[in-house]
Scaffold this motif. Structure first.
Motif, PDB file in Angstrom:
ATOM      1  N   TRP A  92      37.672  45.233  42.887  1.00  0.00           N
ATOM      2  CA  TRP A  92      38.565  44.935  41.768  1.00  0.00           C
ATOM      3  C   TRP A  92      38.023  45.499  40.469  1.00  0.00           C
ATOM      4  N   CYS A  96      43.366  44.671  38.396  1.00  0.00           N
ATOM      5  CA  CYS A  96      43.733  45.404  39.603  1.00  0.00           C
ATOM      6  C   CYS A  96      42.836  45.013  40.778  1.00  0.00           C
ATOM      7  N   ALA A  97      43.463  44.890  41.936  1.00  0.00           N
ATOM      8  CA  ALA A  97      42.738  44.662  43.189  1.00  0.00           C
ATOM      9  C   ALA A  97      42.934  45.866  44.090  1.00  0.00           C
ATOM     10  N   ARG A 486      36.612  37.123  44.483  1.00  0.00           N
ATOM     11  CA  ARG A 486      36.503  37.233  43.034  1.00  0.00           C
ATOM     12  C   ARG A 486      36.915  35.921  42.375  1.00  0.00           C
ATOM     13  N   TRP A 495      40.494  35.343  43.755  1.00  0.00           N
ATOM     14  CA  TRP A 495      41.149  36.439  44.471  1.00  0.00           C
ATOM     15  C   TRP A 495      40.513  36.615  45.844  1.00  0.00           C
TER      16      TRP A 495
END
Length: 522
Positions: A92, A96-97, A486, A495
Motif C-alpha cells: 500500500w 491505494c492498495a 495495514r 486493511w
C-alpha cells in the motif's frame, strides 16, 4: 473429464471423507455442542462456534461457516476484485492498495494453478485499488508484468520513494514501478536477477502469460526493502537471497547473491540490520534449539550496513559472502509444538516500552499438517542474545486439538503481520489463513492476549481451483486471510485482502475492549 468437473469431484471426495471422519469421532471431544451454537451480540459479533481460530466441518456443511465469524470488528467497505479469487499478497501507499494473486499451484503443481486457467489468466496481476472512500474502494486497474503476474509473497511498496517492487515467484524477474501517483503505477524496469532458464511458451489461452521464468541459483519468493527505498533483499527460501540496488529505478542492479536463504525478512529503520526467517524444513523438525544457523529454523540477525552504505562492492562472481552474523535464535519444530514440516517464515521489527523486538511466525500452509505453525515475540534489545519472551498460539495450533481440527480440511497456519505503530507497538494484527485475522494486545509482550478476530465471509462467485481447500480457500464454505495487514492510525481502519472475498477495510467495535487502538484523526 474437464478441469471444472475434476474440481467438483475433488470437493465431493474431500467432503465425503470429512463427514465419515466426523461420524467416526462420534463428537466425543465435545466439539458438537459448540459447533451447533451460534452466538450473536448487540455489537454485531458473530462468534466462533468451535475452538479459537476454527472453522468447524459441521459449520461448513450446515452453511454457518459461509457467514464468517467476527468479534470486535466490522466491515467498512470492500472490493471483490472482479471475483477473481487467489488474492494472496498486499502492499500500500497513501490511499491505494495493491493486491496480487497466487494459487495452490505453488505447492500442488500446474494442474491446480489459475495461471494457466483461461477463466483466471486475464485477472492475475497487481490490482490497483483506490480506497480514498473507505466505504466504496474502487478497482482502478490490474497490471501485468513479468514478475507481477505471479509475485507470490514478494510485493512491497516504499513510501519514501513511492515505488512498488516484486520478484517472480520461483523465477528471476524483478519489476519496479514508479507510483508517484499511487493510482497510476508506471513500470520503470523489468530485469532478471541471478541465473535462470525460460521454459517454452505455454499454449495460447485468452489473456495467456507466455513463457515461465524458472530460477536456478535464485528463485523469487518474498522481499523486504529498507525504509529509504534504496536497497531490497529478495528471498528464495531454499537457494539464495539477492541484494538489489534500487538507486536507479530504471536500472536496478544485483549487488550479490548469498546463502543461507530465508523464507522472508525484515529490517531495522536504519537499514543496517537484516532479520532473516530461516526456513529449516531440511531439518524436518530435528534441528537443535539455538543450534547452527544453517539448515535450522530460527531468527538470524545480520549486519548489512556494508550493503546500506555501499561499502560492500558488487560481487563480480554473482555470489558473495554472507553478511556478518550478529545474533541467532533457533528452535526445533517438534519441540516447539509444531508439525515437522513447519518452517520459520516472517520476521518483522518493532519497539515497545523502550525495548526492541521481532515478531516471528512459522508456516506450513496446507491442510493435514497439525499441529499448525504458530508465532512468537523475540526480544532483540541485546542483538547478540535474542530471547523469546512469548509464544502466540491459537487453540487450533495445539497438538491436543489435532483430532478435532484435522477433519476441517483447512489450513490454520500463522502467516503475516501488522502493527498499530512499529515504533511503539501496542496492538498486533496477524493473518492466519483459515484462522482469519487475529488481533492481540501486546502492551506486555511477555503476556499478549487476543482482543478481536475476523473470518471473512467467502465469496461464492469466486471460482476455486483443484485442491484449493488445502491451501487458500474453499470458495463457498470458508475464506482465508494471508496478507500483510495495514492499520491506519488516523482513521482506525484496518486493511487486508482475503483469498476469495477480495480487498476489505475494517474498524474496531466496542467489543474489542478498551485496549483497542483509537483513531488519532479528527
Amino acid at each position: 473429464m474437464s478441469p471444472l468437473e475434476l474440481r467438483g469431484v475433488a470437493k465431493i471426495i474431500v467432503l465425503a471423507i470429512s463427514v465419515l471422519l466426523v461420524s467416526s469421532c462420534g463428537g466425543s471431544n465435545g466439539s458438537s455442542s459448540r459447533n451447533n451454537t451460534e452466538v450473536a451480540s448487540p455489537n454485531g459479533d458473530l462468534l466462533e462456534t468451535g475452538l479459537q481460530g476454527q472453522v468447524p466441518l459441521a459449520d461448513q456443511l450446515s452453511g454457518r461457516a459461509a457467514q464468517g465469524y467476527r468479534k470486535g470488528l466490522r466491515l467498512v467497505g470492500e472490493n471483490t476484485i472482479l471475483d477473481r479469487g487467489a488474492n494472496f499478497s498486499m502492499a500500500w501507499l497513501d490511499d491505494c492498495a495493491y493486491v496480487t494473486t497466487t494459487s495452490p499451484g505453488q505447492i500442488f503443481g500446474p494442474a491446480s494453478s489459475p495461471y494457466i486457467d483461461p477463466q483466471f489468466s486475464a485477472l492475475n496481476g497487481m490490482a490497483v485499488i483506490d480506497a480514498s472512500d473507505p466505504k466504496n474502494p474502487k478497482l482502478i486497474d490490474i497490471l501485468q508484468s513479468p514478475a507481477m503476474i505471479a509475485p507470490h509473497e514478494s510485493i512491497q511498496a516504499n513510501q519514501a520513494r513511492r515505488i512498488i517492487v516484486a520478484t517472480r515467484g520461483g523465477g528471476t524477474a524483478l519489476d519496479v514501478y514508479d507510483a508517484t501517483d499511487c493510482r497510476k503505477p508506471v513500470l520503470t524496469a523489468s530485469v532478471n536477477i541471478g541465473l535462470g532458464i525460460t521454459l517454452p511458451p505455454l499454449p495460447d489461452l485468452p489473456g495467456g502469460i507466455g513463457s515461465i521464468d524458472q530460477g536456478l541459483a535464485f528463485m523469487g519468493h518474498a522481499m523486504c526493502i529498507t525504509n529509504d527505498g534504496l536497497t531490497a533483499y529478495a528471498t528464495s527460501s531454499a537457494q539464495s537471497n539477492a541484494v538489489i540496488d534500487l538507486t536507479d529505478l530504471e536500472d536496478p542492479k544485483l549487488i550479490q547473491l548469498y546463502s543461507p536463504a530465508s523464507h522472508d525478512c525484515g529490517l531495522n529503520p536504519e537499514g543496517t540490520r537484516l532479520y532473516q526467517a530461516n526456513f529449516g524444513f531440511v531439518s524436518l523438525g530435528l534441528g537443535l534449539p539455538n543450534g547452527p544457523a544453517v539448515g535450522q529454523n530460527g531468527l538470524m540477525i545480520l549486519d548489512v550496513s556494508g550493503f546500506q552504505d555501499r561499502s560492500t562492492p558488487p560481487s563480480p562472481l554473482l555470489f558473495g559472502t554472507q553478511p556478518p552474523l550478529v545474533g541467532f535464535l533457533g528452535w526445533t519444530n517438534i519441540l516447539d509444538g509444531e508439525a515437522p514440516t513447519a518452517g520459520s517464515h516472517t520476521a518483522r521489527w518493532f519497539k515497545n516500552g523502550g525495548r526492541t523486538y521481532v515478531y516471528s511466525s512459522d508456516e506450513w500452509p496446507t491442510a493435514g499438517v497439525c499441529p499448525w505453525a504458530h508465532s512468537r515475540i523475540i526480544d532483540i534489545t541485546d542483538e547478540t542474545n535474542p530471547v523469546k519472551v512469548s509464544d502466540i498460539i491459537l487453540d487450533v495450533n495445539k497438538l491436543e486439538n489435532c483430532l478435532e481440527t484435522e477433519i476441517d480440511i483447512a489450513n490454520y497456519s500463522a502467516h503475516y503481520v501488522g502493527f498499530d505503530d512499529v515504533n511503539n507497538a501496542t496492538t498486533l494484527f496477524m493473518s492466519y489463513y483459515t484462522g482469519g485475522l487475529r488481533v492481540w494486545d501486546i502492551r506486555d509482550p511477555a503476556n499478549p492476549f487476543e482482543i478481536a478476530y475476523w473470518h471473512p465471509a467467502p465469496n461464492p462467485n469466486t471460482p476455486t481451483v483443484f485442491l484449493s481447500e488445502g491451501f487458500g480457500s474453499s470458495g463457498d464454505r470458508w475464506d482465508a486471510v494471508a496478507t500483510y495487514i495495514r492499520y491506519r492510525p488516523e482513521t482506525g481502519h484496518i486493511w487486508l485482502a482475503a483469498y476469495s472475498a477480495g480487498f476489505q477495510i475494517l474498524e474496531f467495535t466496542d467489543s474489542a475492549g478498551p485496549s483497542a487502538p483509537k483513531p488519532t484523526g479528527p
